[in-house]
Design a protein around this motif. Structure first.
Motif, PDB file in Angstrom:
ATOM      1  N   ASN A  69       0.826  -1.223   0.000  1.00 57.43           N
ATOM      2  CA  ASN A  69       0.000   0.000   0.000  1.00 57.43           C
ATOM      3  C   ASN A  69       0.855   1.266   0.000  1.00 57.43           C
ATOM      4  O   ASN A  69       0.561   2.240   0.707  1.00 57.43           O
ATOM      5  N   MET A  70       1.920   1.226  -0.788  1.00 56.03           N
ATOM      6  CA  MET A  70       2.814   2.381  -0.906  1.00 56.03           C
ATOM      7  C   MET A  70       2.826   2.956  -2.321  1.00 56.03           C
ATOM      8  O   MET A  70       3.610   3.840  -2.633  1.00 56.03           O
ATOM      9  N   GLY A  71       1.955   2.416  -3.185  1.00 59.53           N
ATOM     10  CA  GLY A  71       1.891   2.892  -4.562  1.00 59.53           C
ATOM     11  C   GLY A  71       3.079   2.493  -5.415  1.00 59.53           C
ATOM     12  O   GLY A  71       3.273   3.034  -6.509  1.00 59.53           O
ATOM     13  N   LEU A  72       3.870   1.540  -4.955  1.00 59.99           N
ATOM     14  CA  LEU A  72       5.098   1.174  -5.664  1.00 59.99           C
ATOM     15  C   LEU A  72       4.819   0.357  -6.929  1.00 59.99           C
ATOM     16  O   LEU A  72       5.665   0.283  -7.810  1.00 59.99           O
ATOM     17  N   GLU A  73       3.632  -0.253  -6.994  1.00 60.79           N
ATOM     18  CA  GLU A  73       3.296  -1.025  -8.199  1.00 60.79           C
ATOM     19  C   GLU A  73       3.232  -0.133  -9.432  1.00 60.79           C
ATOM     20  O   GLU A  73       3.350  -0.622 -10.558  1.00 60.79           O
ATOM     21  N   ALA A 111      10.981  -1.520   3.295  1.00 63.57           N
ATOM     22  CA  ALA A 111       9.907  -2.479   3.023  1.00 63.57           C
ATOM     23  C   ALA A 111      10.272  -3.367   1.834  1.00 63.57           C
ATOM     24  O   ALA A 111      10.056  -4.587   1.858  1.00 63.57           O
ATOM     25  N   LEU A 112      10.841  -2.764   0.800  1.00 62.13           N
ATOM     26  CA  LEU A 112      11.261  -3.537  -0.368  1.00 62.13           C
ATOM     27  C   LEU A 112      12.419  -4.469  -0.034  1.00 62.13           C
ATOM     28  O   LEU A 112      12.470  -5.604  -0.518  1.00 62.13           O
ATOM     29  N   THR A 113      13.346  -4.000   0.798  1.00 64.48           N
ATOM     30  CA  THR A 113      14.468  -4.850   1.199  1.00 64.48           C
ATOM     31  C   THR A 113      13.970  -6.079   1.947  1.00 64.48           C
ATOM     32  O   THR A 113      14.493  -7.182   1.776  1.00 64.48           O
ATOM     33  N   LEU A 114      12.934  -5.885   2.758  1.00 60.82           N
ATOM     34  CA  LEU A 114      12.340  -7.014   3.471  1.00 60.82           C
ATOM     35  C   LEU A 114      11.697  -7.997   2.495  1.00 60.82           C
ATOM     36  O   LEU A 114      11.833  -9.221   2.648  1.00 60.82           O
ATOM     37  N   LEU A 115      11.017  -7.470   1.485  1.00 60.61           N
ATOM     38  CA  LEU A 115      10.445  -8.334   0.446  1.00 60.61           C
ATOM     39  C   LEU A 115      11.538  -9.106  -0.285  1.00 60.61           C
ATOM     40  O   LEU A 115      11.391 -10.299  -0.559  1.00 60.61           O
ATOM     41  N   MET A 116      12.636  -8.418  -0.588  1.00 62.84           N
ATOM     42  CA  MET A 116      13.733  -9.052  -1.311  1.00 62.84           C
ATOM     43  C   MET A 116      14.383 -10.155  -0.480  1.00 62.84           C
ATOM     44  O   MET A 116      14.734 -11.222  -0.990  1.00 62.84           O
ATOM     45  N   ALA A 117      14.548  -9.894   0.813  1.00 57.06           N
ATOM     46  CA  ALA A 117      15.199 -10.862   1.692  1.00 57.06           C
ATOM     47  C   ALA A 117      14.378 -12.129   1.872  1.00 57.06           C
ATOM     48  O   ALA A 117      14.915 -13.187   2.203  1.00 57.06           O
ATOM     49  N   THR A 118      13.057 -12.021   1.644  1.00 58.53           N
ATOM     50  CA  THR A 118      12.164 -13.161   1.869  1.00 58.53           C
ATOM     51  C   THR A 118      11.480 -13.645   0.589  1.00 58.53           C
ATOM     52  O   THR A 118      10.603 -14.506   0.655  1.00 58.53           O
ATOM     53  N   ALA A 119      11.879 -13.076  -0.565  1.00 58.21           N
ATOM     54  CA  ALA A 119      11.251 -13.449  -1.838  1.00 58.21           C
ATOM     55  C   ALA A 119      11.384 -14.947  -2.094  1.00 58.21           C
ATOM     56  O   ALA A 119      10.436 -15.609  -2.537  1.00 58.21           O
ATOM     57  N   ILE A 120      12.581 -15.476  -1.865  1.00 57.03           N
ATOM     58  CA  ILE A 120      12.802 -16.918  -1.841  1.00 57.03           C
ATOM     59  C   ILE A 120      12.950 -17.280  -0.375  1.00 57.03           C
ATOM     60  O   ILE A 120      13.858 -16.787   0.297  1.00 57.03           O
ATOM     61  N   LYS A 121      12.056 -18.113   0.135  1.00 58.58           N
ATOM     62  CA  LYS A 121      12.035 -18.383   1.573  1.00 58.58           C
ATOM     63  C   LYS A 121      13.408 -18.792   2.085  1.00 58.58           C
ATOM     64  O   LYS A 121      13.957 -19.821   1.682  1.00 58.58           O
ATOM     65  N   PRO A 122      14.009 -17.970   2.968  1.00 56.31           N
ATOM     66  CA  PRO A 122      15.339 -18.308   3.488  1.00 56.31           C
ATOM     67  C   PRO A 122      15.239 -19.304   4.638  1.00 56.31           C
ATOM     68  O   PRO A 122      14.202 -19.410   5.304  1.00 56.31           O
ATOM     69  N   LYS A 123      16.325 -20.023   4.869  1.00 56.47           N
ATOM     70  CA  LYS A 123      16.361 -20.898   6.039  1.00 56.47           C
ATOM     71  C   LYS A 123      16.434 -20.069   7.316  1.00 56.47           C
ATOM     72  O   LYS A 123      16.015 -20.516   8.386  1.00 56.47           O
ATOM     73  N   LEU A 124      16.973 -18.855   7.174  1.00 53.67           N
ATOM     74  CA  LEU A 124      17.124 -17.972   8.330  1.00 53.67           C
ATOM     75  C   LEU A 124      17.003 -16.532   7.867  1.00 53.67           C
ATOM     76  O   LEU A 124      17.588 -16.145   6.858  1.00 53.67           O
ATOM     77  N   LEU A 125      16.250 -15.724   8.607  1.00 53.35           N
ATOM     78  CA  LEU A 125      16.111 -14.297   8.328  1.00 53.35           C
ATOM     79  C   LEU A 125      16.807 -13.525   9.437  1.00 53.35           C
ATOM     80  O   LEU A 125      16.516 -13.710  10.618  1.00 53.35           O
ATOM     81  N   ILE A 146       7.521  -2.786  10.920  1.00 54.50           N
ATOM     82  CA  ILE A 146       7.391  -3.847  11.922  1.00 54.50           C
ATOM     83  C   ILE A 146       6.143  -4.680  11.657  1.00 54.50           C
ATOM     84  O   ILE A 146       6.167  -5.918  11.749  1.00 54.50           O
ATOM     85  N   ASP A 147       5.033  -4.029  11.311  1.00 53.22           N
ATOM     86  CA  ASP A 147       3.800  -4.760  10.979  1.00 53.22           C
ATOM     87  C   ASP A 147       4.033  -5.683   9.782  1.00 53.22           C
ATOM     88  O   ASP A 147       3.565  -6.830   9.768  1.00 53.22           O
ATOM     89  N   LEU A 148       4.744  -5.169   8.776  1.00 59.34           N
ATOM     90  CA  LEU A 148       5.058  -5.981   7.597  1.00 59.34           C
ATOM     91  C   LEU A 148       5.959  -7.148   7.976  1.00 59.34           C
ATOM     92  O   LEU A 148       5.759  -8.285   7.508  1.00 59.34           O
ATOM     93  N   THR A 149       6.926  -6.884   8.837  1.00 60.30           N
ATOM     94  CA  THR A 149       7.835  -7.937   9.308  1.00 60.30           C
ATOM     95  C   THR A 149       7.063  -9.054   9.973  1.00 60.30           C
ATOM     96  O   THR A 149       7.243 -10.235   9.664  1.00 60.30           O
ATOM     97  N   GLN A 150       6.189  -8.679  10.892  1.00 64.07           N
ATOM     98  CA  GLN A 150       5.409  -9.672  11.625  1.00 64.07           C
ATOM     99  C   GLN A 150       4.519 -10.489  10.687  1.00 64.07           C
ATOM    100  O   GLN A 150       4.390 -11.709  10.838  1.00 64.07           O
ATOM    101  N   LYS A 151       3.937  -9.816   9.704  1.00 62.22           N
ATOM    102  CA  LYS A 151       3.053 -10.489   8.747  1.00 62.22           C
ATOM    103  C   LYS A 151       3.823 -11.516   7.925  1.00 62.22           C
ATOM    104  O   LYS A 151       3.381 -12.663   7.762  1.00 62.22           O
ATOM    105  N   ILE A 152       4.988 -11.129   7.404  1.00 59.47           N
ATOM    106  CA  ILE A 152       5.779 -12.030   6.549  1.00 59.47           C
ATOM    107  C   ILE A 152       6.335 -13.194   7.356  1.00 59.47           C
ATOM    108  O   ILE A 152       6.265 -14.354   6.930  1.00 59.47           O
ATOM    109  N   VAL A 153       6.899 -12.902   8.532  1.00 59.89           N
ATOM    110  CA  VAL A 153       7.480 -13.958   9.364  1.00 59.89           C
ATOM    111  C   VAL A 153       6.426 -14.966   9.778  1.00 59.89           C
ATOM    112  O   VAL A 153       6.654 -16.183   9.742  1.00 59.89           O
ATOM    113  N   SER A 154       5.245 -14.475  10.160  1.00 56.54           N
ATOM    114  CA  SER A 154       4.152 -15.359  10.577  1.00 56.54           C
ATOM    115  C   SER A 154       3.618 -16.172   9.400  1.00 56.54           C
ATOM    116  O   SER A 154       3.400 -17.386   9.520  1.00 56.54           O
ATOM    117  N   ARG A 155       3.420 -15.500   8.267  1.00 54.60           N
ATOM    118  CA  ARG A 155       2.862 -16.170   7.087  1.00 54.60           C
ATOM    119  C   ARG A 155       3.751 -17.303   6.601  1.00 54.60           C
ATOM    120  O   ARG A 155       3.281 -18.403   6.278  1.00 54.60           O
TER     121      ARG A 155
END
Length: 270
Positions: free
Chosen positions: A135-139, A156-170, A188-197
């Motif tokens: 929801n940052m209009g980046l699309e 936020a994008l760096t977090l997406l990049m770090a988890t784009a391919i599921k890592p063994k460790l973040l 932080i909300d995005l972090t929690q969402k990605i880590v939990s998902r």
């Protein structure tokens, strides 16, 4: 699972600037666990994270990831299995490349990369789907250089990049410290969402006690290169910010009292 066994690191050994950054740190982190590391400046928390990432070679000890001994692996080789987000929003990305080019590279982590005439239309559609939930209009700005984004957008994008391919460790190294409170809360909300998902095994260094209380299932507190407290399970759930503040005060008092006690004992002995 991550297993760290008695790791030690001294910088500038044998000189006036010698720093014993890690003094026998050991921990085991189960798969899917989210661990927060707290500590004062110089406690060794970021050094421990760098040791896992392979930023430097250890003096002794070992690091195992999912049973693989990665102690002697280079940082580049470990990056196949480890995703990382740095404190500086301008680290971890190629600022001169576009948003879509950075994301496309992240999707090839651990694979062979070649040259091409641009990004396939299907991939661009997938990238739009990746960034839209932010929801940052980046699309609508996929062709923009990532270096021209705000710190929050870039993190936020760096977090997406770090988890784009599921890592063994973040690894998250104070990844909201350089952001304003409102933006930090979003990341932080995005972090929690990605880590939990994705049920990511996560090790996060933070200076924020509130973040440590709110996030994850375990808190490790470091001081002078050692682990001094380790809270998990019900013990972690019961913790409040005031409890952590009291522990930090206790550590500070010991630092002040111990040398004085040593001098007193020495005088009595003489």
């Amino acid at each position: 699972m991550l297993k760290i066994d008695n790791i030690k690191k001294t910088f500038n050994a044998g000189t006036a600037n010698e720093v014993r950054a890690l003094r026998g740190v050991s921990m085991e982190i189960e798969e899917g666990s989210f661990v927060c590391i707290l500590g004062t400046n110089g406690s060794g928390k970021s050094t421990a994270l760098n040791a896992v990432a392979g930023t430097f070679l250890l003096d002794s000890g070992s690091v195992l990831l999912d049973g693989m001994d990665i102690t002697a692996w280079s940082e580049h080789k470990r990056a196949q299995y480890i995703g990382r987000v740095f404190q500086n929003p301008f680290s971890g990305t190629a600022p001169g490349m576009t948003i879509q080019e950075n994301l496309a590279l992240a999707l090839k982590r651990g694979r062979r990369r070649g040259l091409g005439w641009g990004l396939p239309e299907k991939l661009v559609i997938d990238l739009i789907k990746m960034v839209s939930p932010l929801n940052m209009g980046l699309e609508e700005r996929l062709d923009s250089p990532i270096g021209k984004l705000s710190g929050g957008q870039r993190q936020a994008l760096t977090l997406l990049m770090a988890t784009a391919i599921k890592p063994k460790l973040l690894l998250l190294d104070e990844h909201t410290a350089a952001l304003d409170p409102k933006t930090a809360s979003k990341v932080i909300d995005l972090t929690q969402k990605i880590v939990s998902r994705d049920q990511l095994t996560t090790l996060m260094v933070t200076h924020s006690m509130q973040q440590a209380i709110n996030l994850g299932d375990r808190i490790i507190m470091m001081h002078q290169g050692k682990i001094v407290y380790d809270f998990k399970g019900e013990d972690k759930k019961r913790l409040k910010v005031n409890d952590l503040l009291s522990l930090f005060d206790e550590i500070r008092r010991k630092d002040l009292i111990d040398p004085a006690v040593a001098v007193l004992l020495q005088k009595n002995y003489v």
